[in-house]
Design a protein around this motif. Structure first.
Motif, PDB file in Angstrom:
ATOM      1  N   LEU A  70     101.584  43.650  42.112  1.00 38.58           N
ATOM      2  CA  LEU A  70     100.636  43.233  43.140  1.00 38.58           C
ATOM      3  C   LEU A  70     100.237  44.439  43.985  1.00 38.58           C
ATOM      4  O   LEU A  70     101.085  45.250  44.359  1.00 38.58           O
ATOM      5  N   GLY A  71      98.950  44.548  44.282  1.00 39.11           N
ATOM      6  CA  GLY A  71      98.468  45.626  45.132  1.00 39.11           C
ATOM      7  C   GLY A  71      98.976  45.477  46.555  1.00 39.11           C
ATOM      8  O   GLY A  71      98.946  44.373  47.118  1.00 39.11           O
ATOM      9  N   GLU A  72      99.423  46.557  47.127  1.00 34.90           N
ATOM     10  CA  GLU A  72     100.023  46.509  48.463  1.00 34.90           C
ATOM     11  C   GLU A  72      99.046  46.040  49.540  1.00 34.90           C
ATOM     12  O   GLU A  72      99.457  45.481  50.571  1.00 34.90           O
ATOM     13  N   ARG A  73      97.736  46.204  49.317  1.00 37.23           N
ATOM     14  CA  ARG A  73      96.749  45.895  50.341  1.00 37.23           C
ATOM     15  C   ARG A  73      96.565  44.396  50.566  1.00 37.23           C
ATOM     16  O   ARG A  73      96.169  43.985  51.654  1.00 37.23           O
ATOM     17  N   PHE A  97      94.659  47.345  45.636  1.00 34.89           N
ATOM     18  CA  PHE A  97      94.452  45.917  45.780  1.00 34.89           C
ATOM     19  C   PHE A  97      94.835  45.165  44.508  1.00 34.89           C
ATOM     20  O   PHE A  97      94.673  45.681  43.391  1.00 34.89           O
ATOM     21  N   THR A  98      95.314  43.944  44.670  1.00 36.07           N
ATOM     22  CA  THR A  98      95.383  42.997  43.565  1.00 36.07           C
ATOM     23  C   THR A  98      93.955  42.559  43.270  1.00 36.07           C
ATOM     24  O   THR A  98      93.180  42.300  44.196  1.00 36.07           O
ATOM     25  N   ARG A  99      93.589  42.485  42.008  1.00 32.53           N
ATOM     26  CA  ARG A  99      92.198  42.178  41.679  1.00 32.53           C
ATOM     27  C   ARG A  99      91.823  40.761  42.102  1.00 32.53           C
ATOM     28  O   ARG A  99      92.677  39.897  42.284  1.00 32.53           O
ATOM     29  N   GLU A 118      87.081  44.001  38.959  1.00 31.39           N
ATOM     30  CA  GLU A 118      88.120  44.991  38.661  1.00 31.39           C
ATOM     31  C   GLU A 118      88.215  45.985  39.811  1.00 31.39           C
ATOM     32  O   GLU A 118      87.223  46.629  40.178  1.00 31.39           O
ATOM     33  N   GLU A 119      89.393  46.093  40.403  1.00 30.43           N
ATOM     34  CA  GLU A 119      89.604  47.045  41.487  1.00 30.43           C
ATOM     35  C   GLU A 119      89.689  48.464  40.931  1.00 30.43           C
ATOM     36  O   GLU A 119      90.030  48.669  39.759  1.00 30.43           O
ATOM     37  N   PRO A 120      89.352  49.476  41.737  1.00 33.15           N
ATOM     38  CA  PRO A 120      89.490  50.865  41.288  1.00 33.15           C
ATOM     39  C   PRO A 120      90.917  51.151  40.834  1.00 33.15           C
ATOM     40  O   PRO A 120      91.871  50.634  41.411  1.00 33.15           O
TER      41      PRO A 120
END
Length: 318
Positions: A70-73, A97-99, A118-120
């Protein structure tokens, strides 16, 4: 007690928006919307959890956990939704980020459109995070002294952040320790583990099957089905495993070590078809672990996919 571990490298936050009628190119005002924790194995885990909760015999209870980066943001939003669903999530926190995914439902025309944002790709070395992921997987599979898992379902695409080698490491963790391994991903990632770490069960859709194992030539629908069925049977014979190929509204085709099997789809009034394949995975694996009967597993998978289609939420049967 049965113990099933799910793994998803591409978890996402799912926003489902319903419109009475959606008009492209115009201003559209939604009727309803909702958010859910999602991703292929996450959806399957939710269905498996619901199936396990419905069991009447305590001796047949099933423990389900899902591992996902999971993306920390925006991890907290995902985890709060997963918690409200009773999901046992083991997260590996990564940069960024999590997409996010967005489902648009056009009720008037019975159309469902999926938008995947799709996140970077996070910058930096993924190796430390891969070690954390593998450590988490070993714990959940019971390879470090805990209760050993009965099965691992690895489903979903591999984001570019993760190296191609992680696929083989995940497969090896299950196969080298006698844990039933079910795979729902395609292409080179799937091809890279065949032979050395062939999954006992491969479940993909028709387009994914042809994209991975060879393109289908243009022909009549009947000829295409016959050709597909033969190809599935031959590939399962070569791999000495079970291959299940879902085809939307058309019957599901499968083969067990070269022996053909199939099941007709159930005609339902579909509300949202997102997550039907994931619900199928859950039902198939759940029944197969219990009975080792592929035909019964195909029927259970069909039942779960049908119930999912009748719900606005992705990855549910009730």
């Amino acid at each position: 007690m049965k113990k099933i571990v799910m793994l998803c490298l591409s978890a996402g936050t799912q926003k489902t928006i319903s419109f009475e009628c959606f008009a492209p190119g115009e201003v559209n005002r939604s009727k309803t919307y909702r958010y859910d924790a999602s991703g292929k194995a996450v959806n399957s885990a939710r269905v498996l959890t619901q199936l396990a909760q419905a069991e009447l015999e305590p001796r047949e209870k099933t423990d389900v956990s899902v591992i996902c980066p999971l993306g920390e943001r925006n991890k907290n939003f995902f985890l709060s939704m997963a918690s409200s669903d009773g999901l046992n999530v083991r997260s590996v926190i990564i940069p960024g980020f999590t997409r996010e995914c967005c489902t648009l439902i056009d009720e008037a025309n019975q159309l469902v459109t999926e938008l995947v944002v799709e996140e970077p790709v996070p910058e930096g070395d993924s190796a430390p995070f891969e070690e954390k992921l593998m450590e988490c997987l070993r714990v959940e599979l019971g390879l470090d002294g805990g209760e050993k898992a009965d099965a691992l379902l690895f489903a979903g695409s591999r984001p570019k952040f993760w190296s191609a080698g992680i696929i083989k490491r995940i497969a090896a963790a299950a196969k080298e320790n006698g844990i039933l391994f079910m795979a729902d991903f395609r292409g080179n990632d799937l091809l890279s583990i065949l032979g050395e770490y062939t999954p006992e069960i491969i479940k993909i859709n028709e387009d994914e099957f042809w994209a991975t194992f060879g393109a289908s030539s243009a022909a009549s629908a009947a000829d295409n089905e016959e050709r597909l069925f033969a190809a599935i049977a031959e590939k399962s014979r070569q791999l000495n495993n079970i291959i299940v190929v879902t085809r939307g509204k058309e019957r599901t085709l499968a083969a067990t070590r070269g022996t053909k099997q199939s099941v007709q789809t159930e005609r339902v009034k579909a509300v949202n078809t997102i997550g039907c394949g994931d619900a199928y995975n859950a039902g198939f694996l759940y029944e197969y672990i219990k009975t080792k009967d592929v035909q019964k597993a195909l029927e259970k998978g069909k039942w779960c996919a049908s119930r999912n289609a009748e719900n606005i939420r992705p990855g549910v049967i009730c």
